[in-house]
Design a protein around this motif. Structure first.
Motif, short mmCIF file in Angstrom:
data_model
loop_
_atom_site.label_atom_id
_atom_site.label_comp_id
_atom_site.label_asym_id
_atom_site.label_seq_id
_atom_site.Cartn_x
_atom_site.Cartn_y
_atom_site.Cartn_z
N SER A 48 60.27 59.73 23.53
CA SER A 48 59.30 60.54 22.80
C SER A 48 59.32 60.21 21.31
CB SER A 48 59.60 62.03 23.02
OG SER A 48 58.75 62.84 22.23
N ALA A 49 60.52 60.12 20.75
CA ALA A 49 60.65 59.81 19.32
C ALA A 49 60.13 58.41 19.02
CB ALA A 49 62.11 59.94 18.90
N LEU B 98 56.29 58.23 18.79
CA LEU B 98 55.77 58.72 17.50
C LEU B 98 56.04 57.71 16.39
CD1 LEU B 98 54.32 61.03 16.12
CD2 LEU B 98 56.53 62.12 15.72
N GLY C 75 57.47 66.19 17.95
CA GLY C 75 58.86 65.81 18.09
C GLY C 75 59.77 66.86 18.68
#
Length: 266
Positions: free
Chosen positions: A135-136, A139, A223
């Motif tokens: 996920s991080a 981004l 986040g």
């Protein structure tokens, strides 16, 4: 946290529309950590023909246009009590087998850019830590930007563009998570923002299935995993399966749409 939601979608047309039919997925359901205390849907310029559950157990209202309309407005309003479950939704429900959530769609078909993103995910850690790291990384590779607002960009096209909105982040994460072997799906819903009440659009995030936990949410754009500020409304294999409003209409009238949305603590 008790959240008060008011969501209006207003369509105007430059010529009378002889017929229109829309599937409206704007009715949240009570589930673990989410209690719908009250909810209503009002339609001006049309009517709800039937309500049903789709294959993902989403509540769907089928709305028809009154003949000859040049305006139609769909208003949703209600109160939802939400607990912070650290993003954990729980076991698979609905009518779709878990294996189907590993299948790619037109919007989540992997390409070389998403494959490289998936390959960069850490391997020597728990599944949950691996997904948070993914996920991080999404981004980092695709910073949030409202410059891109098209609803039909594929995950690979988003990676090539190098920026996107919450819908784009969800599609990239879902595509990469499936490449790593995780069932993954798209979620549409609402988020109470800390700095404003009025918003331009509803929100979207992703969920992945983790053994021992079930479905776990990941809001890539912010986040975090969804907490008590999130109202979960609909899920699907991608945006098209969980779109708040989708449908068809006859005629050649030009369309303009405006959205009014307020999410605040009750």
């Amino acid at each position: 946290m008790r959240l008060n939601v008011l969501h209006k979608t207003h369509y105007t047309y430059d010529a009378p529309v002889p017929y229109g039919l829309q599937q409206v997925r704007l009715r949240p359901k009570s589930r673990l950590g989410q209690l719908v205390e009250e909810w209503r849907i009002d339609v001006t310029g049309g009517q709800v023909e039937v309500s049903f559950e789709d294959e993902h157990a989403n509540a769907v209202d089928l709305v028809s246009f009154a003949s000859g309309q040049t305006e139609i407005e769909i208003t949703c309003a209600g109160i939802v009590d939400v607990e912070d479950k650290a993003g954990i939704v729980g076991p698979q429900g609905g009518y779709v087998p878990l294996w189907l959530f590993r299948r790619s769609t037109v919007l989540t078909k992997p390409g070389e850019h998403v494959q490289a993103l998936a390959d960069s995910a850490p391997a020597n850690c728990s599944d949950l830590d691996r997904l948070h790291a993914l996920s991080a990384h999404v981004l980092e590779q695709v910073p949030y930007s409202t410059d891109q607002t098209a609803s039909d960009l594929t995950a690979e096209a988003v990676m090539e563009a190098g920026h996107g909105v919450c819908q784009d982040h969800a599609h990239v994460f879902i595509t990469a998570a499936r490449l790593l072997g995780f069932p993954a799906r798209y979620v549409s819903g609402y988020l109470m923002m800390d700095d404003r009440v009025d918003q331009d659009a509803s929100h979207a995030w992703a969920e992945a299935y983790v053994e021992g936990l079930g479905w776990v949410g990941f809001d890539i754009s912010n986040g975090i995993s969804p907490d008590a500020r999130y109202v979960r409304v609909a899920t699907g294999l991608d945006y098209r399966g969980a779109a708040p409003i989708s449908g068809l209409r006859y005629g050649n009238a030009g369309e303009d749409m405006s959205v009014t949305l307020q999410v605040q603590q009750q």
